[in-house]
Structure formats: C-alpha cells, structure tokens
Design a protein around this motif. Structure first.
Motif, PDB file in Angstrom:
ATOM      1  N   ARG A  29      -9.259   8.130   0.641  1.00 43.35           N
ATOM      2  CA  ARG A  29      -7.816   7.853   0.570  1.00 43.35           C
ATOM      3  C   ARG A  29      -7.117   8.629  -0.120  1.00 43.35           C
ATOM      4  N   TRP A  30      -5.665   9.163  -0.087  1.00 39.21           N
ATOM      5  CA  TRP A  30      -5.109   9.546  -0.334  1.00 39.21           C
ATOM      6  C   TRP A  30      -3.657   9.160   0.084  1.00 39.21           C
TER       7      TRP A  30
ATOM      8  N   ARG B 196       0.586   3.634   4.980  1.00 40.74           N
ATOM      9  CA  ARG B 196       1.372   3.443   3.725  1.00 40.74           C
ATOM     10  C   ARG B 196       2.081   1.886   4.724  1.00 40.74           C
TER      11      ARG B 196
ATOM     12  N   GLU C 170       0.976  -1.212   0.165  1.00 37.52           N
ATOM     13  CA  GLU C 170       0.444   0.000   0.052  1.00 37.52           C
ATOM     14  C   GLU C 170       0.870   1.106  -0.039  1.00 37.52           C
TER      15      GLU C 170
ATOM     16  N   THR D 239     -15.314   5.258   2.776  1.00 39.16           N
ATOM     17  CA  THR D 239     -13.561   4.917   2.824  1.00 39.16           C
ATOM     18  C   THR D 239     -13.548   6.486   1.557  1.00 39.16           C
TER      19      THR D 239
ATOM     20  N   SER E  14      -4.378   9.981  -5.060  1.00 37.25           N
ATOM     21  CA  SER E  14      -5.488   8.665  -5.851  1.00 37.25           C
ATOM     22  C   SER E  14      -3.980   8.027  -7.033  1.00 37.25           C
TER      23      SER E  14
ATOM     24  N   ARG F  55      -1.233   4.245   0.524  1.00 34.33           N
ATOM     25  CA  ARG F  55      -1.355   5.681   0.203  1.00 34.33           C
ATOM     26  C   ARG F  55      -2.364   5.648   1.967  1.00 34.33           C
ATOM     27  N   THR F  56      -2.842   5.995   2.725  1.00 35.78           N
ATOM     28  CA  THR F  56      -3.301   6.189   3.579  1.00 35.78           C
ATOM     29  C   THR F  56      -4.774   6.505   3.786  1.00 35.78           C
ATOM     30  N   ALA F  57      -5.436   6.021   3.902  1.00 37.20           N
ATOM     31  CA  ALA F  57      -7.222   5.531   4.315  1.00 37.20           C
ATOM     32  C   ALA F  57      -7.867   5.438   6.066  1.00 37.20           C
TER      33      ALA F  57
END
Length: 125
Positions: A110-111, A92, A57, A108, A113, A59-61
């Motif tokens: 997430r960033w 991450r 991963e 949800t 994208s 991204r942060t979610a």
C-alpha cells in the motif's frame, strides 16, 4: 552500513506486527520504516475475514495471491484470487473487505504509508 540492511523472514517478522513488514509503524531508524509504502505478508486460515470494512481509503493498494483462495470484496463487485500470482489493485476511495476462502498467503503493498488505519484483528466467519 549494518544499520541500513535488515534481513528477516516474512512469516516470522510478520507474526509480530499483524503481518506488516514495512511502513510508518516500524521504529524510526529501522530500514523497514517508511512513510511512502507499506508491505504485508498476510497468512490467513480458511474462513478468516477482515473485522470491518475499510472506508474512506486514502491509499492505493496491490494485493498478490501467493497461495490459497482469497476474496476481496468491493461495494460494487467481488474479486476472487485463485491462482498463485493473481492480483488486484485498487485506489483511493475504494471501500473494501476480504475473506480467506481457503488457507491463504497474500502479499499486500500500500502507498503511501498513512498513520491511523489500524483495525481490529481478523475474525473467523
């Protein structure tokens, strides 16, 4: 000005793009197109699970329970969201999967994208 405003319904619009409402995958020029953030309105029947683990991963979610009972699984722990408004945030490198214990709706965010993270459709277990 009209091209800068989009009005929709998360359930209706999300049904056409696996729940995703905002992100890099929306058409360029559409107000919902973003390379900075993704937003999903997930509607999951009981027993539905992510088809594969998310690994590597980048991204942060943030996942917020709107209704139902929803389980988010990490390699070292499981988080159960059971009260509307319960949420979990991961960053991450956090491998994860999920499972709808009851019919559930989750939001949800997430960033950033990032292209290339599409997986197959959820499965029923």
């Amino acid at each position: 000005m009209m091209d800068e405003v989009y009005v929709g319904n998360a359930g209706v619009d999300g049904a056409t793009n696996a729940g995703w409402l905002l992100g890099h995958f929306m058409p360029a020029g559409d107000p919902r197109h973003s390379t900075e953030v993704e937003v999903k309105w997930g509607v999951h029947p009981p027993g539905e699970a992510r088809s594969t683990w998310a690994t590597g991963e980048q991204r942060t979610a943030l996942l917020v329970l709107v209704s139902g009972r929803f389980r988010v699984e990490f390699r070292d722990r499981t988080v159960v969201l059971g009260t509307p408004g319960d949420y979990v945030v991961w960053g991450r490198g956090a491998d994860h999967s999920w499972y709808a214990e009851r019919e559930s709706v989750v939001l949800t965010v997430r960033w950033p994208s990032v292209p290339g993270y599409r997986v197959g459709p959820p499965v029923l277990r």
